[in-house]
Enzyme design. Structure first.
Site, PDB file in Angstrom:
ATOM      1  N   ASP A  48       0.824  -1.213   0.000  1.00  0.00           N
ATOM      2  CA  ASP A  48       0.000   0.000   0.000  1.00  0.00           C
ATOM      3  C   ASP A  48       0.855   1.259   0.000  1.00  0.00           C
ATOM      4  OD1 ASP A  48      -2.254  -1.554  -0.012  1.00  0.00           O
ATOM      5  OD2 ASP A  48      -2.542  -1.476   2.162  1.00  0.00           O
ATOM      6  N   SER A  93     -11.839  -1.346  -8.186  1.00  0.00           N
ATOM      7  CA  SER A  93     -11.306  -1.464  -6.827  1.00  0.00           C
ATOM      8  C   SER A  93     -11.640  -0.182  -6.082  1.00  0.00           C
ATOM      9  CB  SER A  93      -9.798  -1.686  -6.859  1.00  0.00           C
ATOM     10  OG  SER A  93      -9.154  -0.557  -7.407  1.00  0.00           O
ATOM     11  N   LYS A 127     -13.910  -4.314   5.940  1.00  0.00           N
ATOM     12  CA  LYS A 127     -13.297  -4.748   4.679  1.00  0.00           C
ATOM     13  C   LYS A 127     -12.927  -6.226   4.817  1.00  0.00           C
ATOM     14  CE  LYS A 127      -9.677  -3.403   1.397  1.00  0.00           C
ATOM     15  NZ  LYS A 127      -8.990  -4.700   1.336  1.00  0.00           N
ATOM     16  N   GLU A 184     -18.050 -10.764  -1.295  1.00  0.00           N
ATOM     17  CA  GLU A 184     -16.781 -11.410  -0.947  1.00  0.00           C
ATOM     18  C   GLU A 184     -17.016 -12.855  -0.526  1.00  0.00           C
ATOM     19  OE1 GLU A 184     -12.650  -9.929  -0.644  1.00  0.00           O
ATOM     20  OE2 GLU A 184     -14.532  -9.092  -1.403  1.00  0.00           O
TER      21      GLU A 184
END
Length: 704
Positions: A48, A93, A127, A184
């Site tokens: 990241d 994304s 998340k 997900e």
């Protein structure tokens, strides 16, 4: 005083850094999205940070922006084993950034819209760390499911998704005629614990974490494997819809729940910065208590009409943000530093820790990598150290708490001998690793080489994973690879007329075994007594001979007998056999010396000769070559290819008669340059070698 760099110098430095970042990020994207299980060579947190750095540089220096940059591309390419599926609405994304930054950007857009009456409320959701997929319904029936892939094109996993009970197969009549539900697929922590126990019981190495377990399970070519795994699903978004079904994100999620989808219970509707901060802190504190893995919070504007007005970039929506949790850190005691021995003899220092809980997992050891790492950070036994789970996966020892160091502590001294067999340890120039010189006489190396011998890319024997290799090794049944093929002879029940050694009971009478499991193992071993040459070479575990090098050797020597005979003759460095070996593209003197050293050990020759009594090693058969205008040409691929993987491109080039090299030299005929090609392209330009784009290469090989 040193002069500051000129503008041109600065741009050159920036251009090199951008290229370096793009290559590193693209490389890790391929590892993450195209492997089962997914992996990266760096931790998520580091990834990241690199991604943010690239975004900032491209923003400050727009002349270096490119549509091929990882900042403009979603996810990874599609695996060759699955049918391709085009997403009717791209699966974008969500950008990693603080929610405050997103809100600031949204307010700027609202200001431009000149609509002060717009209120901003936010839907915040955990998340989930799983695998994103899109499930399409037509006339209320599930008709297709696909992974995210690169955001535009994914993998068709319809058959596999049918086995997930939490995904409805039929929607109520009030649902739109056409709708794509996105969410997900994950494995709960409790299910993962049970699955890991099952894998250990049958001697198979379990995945590292629930995310890898879910991704590996969902992307199975055999749907029965997926059906046997405890997969779950959280819905949180949608793609194409034939008609609107809600006015807000919050209401849409409640509707999805009413249609039978699981929606995370921890999602919140928030109205102020204080509530956003409190929610983030609350979930960061509670994450270890949840039965699923989360690595941050996703924030979305609640109003769907405002989402539409705010819009999106080609990579990510402007109305959403993902804020990851920092790595969890804890202090604990470094109780000891032990040395582990790998199959190549590498000595790796391991920190033995006073057990500490990190994100619901007890951490009791972590690698210290090598001598330089230990000395640089000055790790000492009885130190108080800081340990973290970076990327929420691999424990890392970060630093020493110097102020808590005990008086009289002494620096750790790296051993000069192998702790297992006592052989001398050596460290070659420019190498970071110490190695045991004991070879196969070292029990630790023998065990690790046995594990490698049966690994997935080698013999890949079902039911003979690391745990069972250790079991048989510790019982004295395995000393070398050939013993694997004697297990049935030793451990099957004796026939009436047979006299067998009495020290070993039949395997079916061992704890945890039965007649079925024992027979399955013996059958699995028998089916692997025929193997291709390159897999056999790879299975031997020769240092620096990976799967690619093994294929190169098989291609050049064709048969096991020819290879073995040539390598024995190559012991003489002036011999024609040695000169031929080092001249093979992709081998070179370093790898050649490792191979020759392997054949110089009498024990290794004995093992090879014994294996021949049990195995049929197939000669290498080159694929049929299609005559073309690139036949006989030496080609090099560099950069990221868009239309196929590097491996697929290599196979195709060889099919048309070209030889694919790894490095550019004066012998190279063509260089095919993808995105972010790097130094190979520069070298090709300097040497005046023909350079083609991927499209030009496609045109060339398809010319009649």
């Amino acid at each position: 005083m040193q002069n500051s760099p000129t503008t041109e110098q600065t741009k050159n430095i920036v251009a090199e850094r951008i290229q370096e970042l793009r290559q590193l990020i693209a490389h890790n994207n391929r590892l993450y999205y195209e492997n089962i299980p997914p992996r990266r060579e760096i931790h998520d947190y580091e990834y990241d940070e690199l991604f943010k750095e690239l975004q900032e540089l491209e923003s400050r220096f727009p002349e270096f922006q490119s549509a091929d940059s990882p900042t403009q591309i979603v996810g990874g390419s599609v695996s060759e084993g699955f049918k391709k599926v085009q997403h009717s609405v791209p699966m974008l994304s969500i950008e990693n950034k603080p929610v405050t930054k997103m809100l600031s950007e949204v307010r700027s857009i609202i200001k431009e819209l000149k609509d002060d009456a717009i209120s901003i409320d936010i839907v915040a959701e955990p998340k989930i760390d799983g695998l994103s997929c899109s499930i399409r319904y037509e006339k209320h029936q599930l008709v297709r499911a696909a992974t995210r892939g690169d955001g535009l094109e994914g993998e068709d996993i319809t058959v596999n998704v049918h086995s997930i009970s939490e995904i409805p197969k039929i929607l109520p009549l009030d649902a739109p005629e056409v709708i794509e539900i996105r969410g997900e697929v994950y494995m709960s922590n409790s299910d993962f614990k049970q699955y890991t126990a099952q894998q250990n019981k049958i001697g198979e190495k379990p995945p590292e974490n629930p995310r890898n377990a879910a991704a590996g399970s969902l992307r199975q070519l055999d749907p029965s494997v997926t059906a046997s795994r405890p997969l779950r699903f959280f819905a949180y978004a949608w793609g194409e819809i034939s008609n609107s079904f809600a006015k807000s994100q919050w209401d849409a999620l409640q509707t999805l729940r009413g249609w039978g989808f699981k929606v995370c219970d921890d999602i919140r509707l928030l109205y102020s910065s204080d509530e956003l901060n409190s929610y983030f802190e609350e979930m960061q504190e509670r994450r270890s208590e949840l039965d699923f893995t989360i690595d941050g919070i996703v924030y979305k504007l609640n109003s769907l009409s405002l989402q539409e007005r705010v819009g999106q970039t080609n990579r990510a929506p402007r109305w959403a943000a993902a804020q990851k949790f920092p790595p969890e850190k804890r202090e604990t005691l470094l109780q000891n530093i032990t040395i582990s021995v790998g199959r190549s003899g590498a000595l790796t220092p391991v920190a033995e820790l006073l057990p500490v809980r990190l994100l619901g997992t007890t951490v009791s050891n972590a690698t210290l990598h090598n001598q330089d790492e230990v000395e640089c950070k000055d790790f000492r036994i009885d130190d108080t150290i800081v340990v973290q789970r970076a990327g929420d996966v691999i424990p890392q020892v970060v630093s020493v708490v110097i102020e808590k160091r005990l008086s009289g502590s002494i620096p750790f001294v790296f051993p000069s001998a192998c702790p297992v067999c006592g052989s001398k340890a050596v460290r070659e120039p420019r190498e970071a690793v110490w190695k045991c010189t004991g070879g196969l006489t070292c029990p630790a190396q023998s065990l690790e080489r046995l594990k490698h011998f049966v690994s997935r890319d080698a013999f890949n024997i079902d039911g003979l994973g690391e745990k069972n290799i250790e079991l048989f090794y510790n019982k004295g049944l395995l000393a070398s690879p050939v013993d694997i093929f004697r297990l049935e002879e030793i451990l099957s029940p004796p026939l009436l007329w047979q006299q067998k050694p009495s020290e070993f009971k039949p395997l079916q009478e061992w704890d945890g075994w039965g007649e079925l499991s024992a027979n399955n193992l013996f059958r699995a071993i028998r089916t692997k007594q025929k193997i291709t040459l390159y897999r056999f070479i790879y299975a031997l575990g020769i240092p620096k001979v990976g799967e690619v090098t093994a294929k190169i050797l098989a291609d050049n020597y064709v048969s096991l007998d020819n290879w073995q005979s040539s390598m024995l003759k190559a012991a003489e460095r002036e011999s024609e056999c040695y000169q031929h070996l080092i001249s093979i593209d992709g081998i070179g003197s370093v790898v050649a010396d490792e191979i020759v050293s392997f054949f110089a050990e009498a024990h290794n020759i004995q093992v090879l000769d014994s294996l021949k009594n049990y195995l049929s090693v197939e000669d290498f058969t080159k694929p049929a070559i299609i005559s073309s205008n690139i036949s006989g040409k030496i080609v090099v691929f560099t950069g990221e290819l868009e239309k196929r993987s590097r491996k697929a491109a290599k196979i195709e080039a060889e099919k048309f008669g070209a030889k694919v090299a790894t490095d550019v030299s004066r012998k190279t005929d063509i260089v095919i340059a993808g995105t972010d090609p790097g130094s190979k392209l520069r070298k090709a330009q300097e040497l005046g070698i023909k350079i083609l784009s991927e499209d030009e290469w496609e045109h060339l090989i398809n010319e009649k």
